[in-house]
Design a protein around this motif. Structure first.
Motif, PDB file in Angstrom:
ATOM      1  N   SER A 132       0.843  -1.196   0.000  1.00  0.00           N
ATOM      2  CA  SER A 132       0.000   0.000   0.000  1.00  0.00           C
ATOM      3  C   SER A 132       0.877   1.245   0.000  1.00  0.00           C
ATOM      4  O   SER A 132       2.042   1.215   0.445  1.00  0.00           O
ATOM      5  N   GLN A 133       0.318   2.356  -0.476  1.00  0.00           N
ATOM      6  CA  GLN A 133       1.068   3.607  -0.474  1.00  0.00           C
ATOM      7  C   GLN A 133       1.422   4.031   0.951  1.00  0.00           C
ATOM      8  O   GLN A 133       2.493   4.589   1.195  1.00  0.00           O
ATOM      9  N   THR A 134       0.521   3.741   1.879  1.00  0.00           N
ATOM     10  CA  THR A 134       0.780   4.093   3.285  1.00  0.00           C
ATOM     11  C   THR A 134       1.999   3.348   3.813  1.00  0.00           C
ATOM     12  O   THR A 134       2.865   3.935   4.487  1.00  0.00           O
ATOM     13  N   THR A 135       2.085   2.040   3.513  1.00  0.00           N
ATOM     14  CA  THR A 135       3.215   1.237   3.992  1.00  0.00           C
ATOM     15  C   THR A 135       4.520   1.742   3.387  1.00  0.00           C
ATOM     16  O   THR A 135       5.539   1.866   4.090  1.00  0.00           O
ATOM     17  N   VAL A 136       4.509   2.026   2.082  1.00  0.00           N
ATOM     18  CA  VAL A 136       5.723   2.536   1.430  1.00  0.00           C
ATOM     19  C   VAL A 136       6.138   3.866   2.055  1.00  0.00           C
ATOM     20  O   VAL A 136       7.308   4.087   2.365  1.00  0.00           O
ATOM     21  N   SER A 137       5.169   4.757   2.264  1.00  0.00           N
ATOM     22  CA  SER A 137       5.459   6.058   2.850  1.00  0.00           C
ATOM     23  C   SER A 137       6.039   5.921   4.252  1.00  0.00           C
ATOM     24  O   SER A 137       7.012   6.590   4.610  1.00  0.00           O
ATOM     25  N   ARG A 138       5.435   5.025   5.031  1.00  0.00           N
ATOM     26  CA  ARG A 138       5.920   4.839   6.410  1.00  0.00           C
ATOM     27  C   ARG A 138       7.310   4.203   6.424  1.00  0.00           C
ATOM     28  O   ARG A 138       8.144   4.533   7.274  1.00  0.00           O
ATOM     29  N   ALA A 139       7.575   3.314   5.494  1.00  0.00           N
ATOM     30  CA  ALA A 139       8.911   2.709   5.404  1.00  0.00           C
ATOM     31  C   ALA A 139       9.956   3.771   5.074  1.00  0.00           C
ATOM     32  O   ALA A 139      11.050   3.798   5.654  1.00  0.00           O
ATOM     33  N   LEU A 140       9.615   4.662   4.147  1.00  0.00           N
ATOM     34  CA  LEU A 140      10.549   5.720   3.748  1.00  0.00           C
ATOM     35  C   LEU A 140      10.792   6.728   4.863  1.00  0.00           C
ATOM     36  O   LEU A 140      11.865   7.330   4.939  1.00  0.00           O
ATOM     37  N   ASN A 141       9.819   6.898   5.727  1.00  0.00           N
ATOM     38  CA  ASN A 141       9.934   7.903   6.784  1.00  0.00           C
ATOM     39  C   ASN A 141      10.349   7.327   8.134  1.00  0.00           C
ATOM     40  O   ASN A 141      10.311   8.020   9.145  1.00  0.00           O
ATOM     41  N   GLY A 142      10.748   6.046   8.116  1.00  0.00           N
ATOM     42  CA  GLY A 142      11.347   5.463   9.309  1.00  0.00           C
ATOM     43  C   GLY A 142      10.401   5.118  10.425  1.00  0.00           C
ATOM     44  O   GLY A 142      10.815   5.026  11.583  1.00  0.00           O
ATOM     45  N   TYR A 143       9.125   4.919  10.132  1.00  0.00           N
ATOM     46  CA  TYR A 143       8.184   4.569  11.195  1.00  0.00           C
ATOM     47  C   TYR A 143       8.538   3.190  11.766  1.00  0.00           C
ATOM     48  O   TYR A 143       8.790   2.235  11.018  1.00  0.00           O
ATOM     49  N   PRO A 144       8.571   3.048  13.097  1.00  0.00           N
ATOM     50  CA  PRO A 144       9.029   1.797  13.713  1.00  0.00           C
ATOM     51  C   PRO A 144       8.110   0.605  13.467  1.00  0.00           C
ATOM     52  O   PRO A 144       8.555  -0.534  13.580  1.00  0.00           O
TER      53      PRO A 144
END
Length: 342
Positions: free
Chosen positions: A13-25
């Protein structure tokens, strides 16, 4: 390639990709690595405006740059910024630099903090009882101090080197070589590092029942011109010092010019130790007489502060609140036994 195309390519999902790029734990390491590898292969660059809307983060570190007519720039700060930038590039973070009059730094920092353009602040050139600290502590924004503030309770996040210990050890080496007449070529007297380096020299001399004469202390901007002027003054004293401690290799450059012009031999008539910030254009081993130095890398300090700031913004910690780095004492040919007194 945009975020939608990248997420379709990965089957995420776009949310997962975005969170991966922004370092969400909450994104596991395997997924993060997969996303980062795809970014590298496709050349994808996130849209900063969209990223900010999605995360509430600007992806920027803020700093205030003192500037005014007659205010001199500093080669040491440039080397530190190179390290800070080196780490920022790895995480696609930016700098937001706010120029300000040196007397307006507190207000400038506050304006920068509330602008919404930065996620964290960095401050340097700490002074004794630094007026910026109370304001920084009042903010709900991450910050890290490079250095400390002499006379203030150390209840703030910092990275510093043991300036007092460095100059204590350097002075002890010269004492062991038989020197008894010392001089200190220091940075501006209101700056924390200069206060601590002077204290280190005084403490080592006191153990041998010696004192640092006021005529043998120079406080100035750390330029080669100031090093030349200070050394010329020291050499004209009735009892010329034989052991010189310099707060920077830049000061040492001018000091050695004065030694050479006086027809004296470095390492024989005069021993000199400089603080070496591993400046790329002033390598101590390349001086005509290789310099004994207390070594600590400003670039490495810049990298570490960026790691702490960016990691805190991305909630990738925990990180130590306070770090005090030891320096190395590198002995070379600019130090030798004290000359025989006539």
């Amino acid at each position: 390639m945009n975020l939608k195309q990248l997420s379709e390519l990965l089957g995420l999902s776009q949310t997962t990709v975005s969170r991966a790029l922004n370092g969400y734990p909450e994104v596991n390491e395997a997924t993060r690595e997969r996303v980062l590898q795809a970014v590298k292969e496709t050349g994808y660059r996130p849209n900063k405006a969209a990223q900010r809307l999605a995360t509430g983060k600007a992806g920027s570190i803020g700093l205030v740059m003192p500037t005014a007519p007659g205010h001199q720039s500093d080669v040491h700060f440039g080397e530190f910024l190179a390290g800070l930038g080196e780490e920022a590039v790895r995480h696609d973070f930016h700098f937001v630099i706010m120029p300000a009059d040196p007397d307006d730094e507190v207000a400038a920092l506050r304006r920068l903090a509330i602008s919404g353009n930065v996620d964290a602040l960095f401050v340097a050139y700490m002074r004794g009882h630094d007026p910026r600290l109370p304001m920084l502590k009042s903010l709900s924004m991450p910050y890290v101090v490079h250095g400390r503030s002499f006379g203030s309770e150390p209840d703030y996040p910092f990275l510093d080197i043991d300036n007092e210990g460095a100059f204590y050890d350097a002075t002890r080496l010269l004492l062991q070589l038989g020197h008894t007449r010392f001089a200190l070529m220091n940075g501006p007297m209101h700056l924390d590092f200069a206060i601590r380096r002077k204290n280190g020299v005084i403490a080592a001399l006191a153990e041998r029942g010696l004192a640092l004469d006021e005529d043998c202390i120079s406080h100035a901007l750390m330029t080669d011109e100031q090093g030349l002027l200070a050394m010329e003054h020291f050499l004209q004293l009735p009892e010329r010092p034989t052991a010189i401690l310099c707060a920077s290799t830049v000061l040492a450059l001018g000091a050695i010019r004065a030694v050479n012009q006086a027809g004296l031999r470095l390492g024989e008539d005069i021993s000199l130790i400089a603080h070496d910030d591993v400046l790329p254009l002033l390598k101590p081993e390349n001086f005509s007489v290789p310099l004994t130095t207390t070594r600590s890398s400003l670039r490495a300090a810049g990298v570490r502060i960026a790691q702490r700031l960016i990691g805190t913004v991305k909630q990738a910690g925990p990180f130590p609140e306070q770090e005090l780095w030891k320096t190395e004492l590198i002995v070379r040919a600019s130090t030798g036994p004290a000359p025989q007194q006539l």
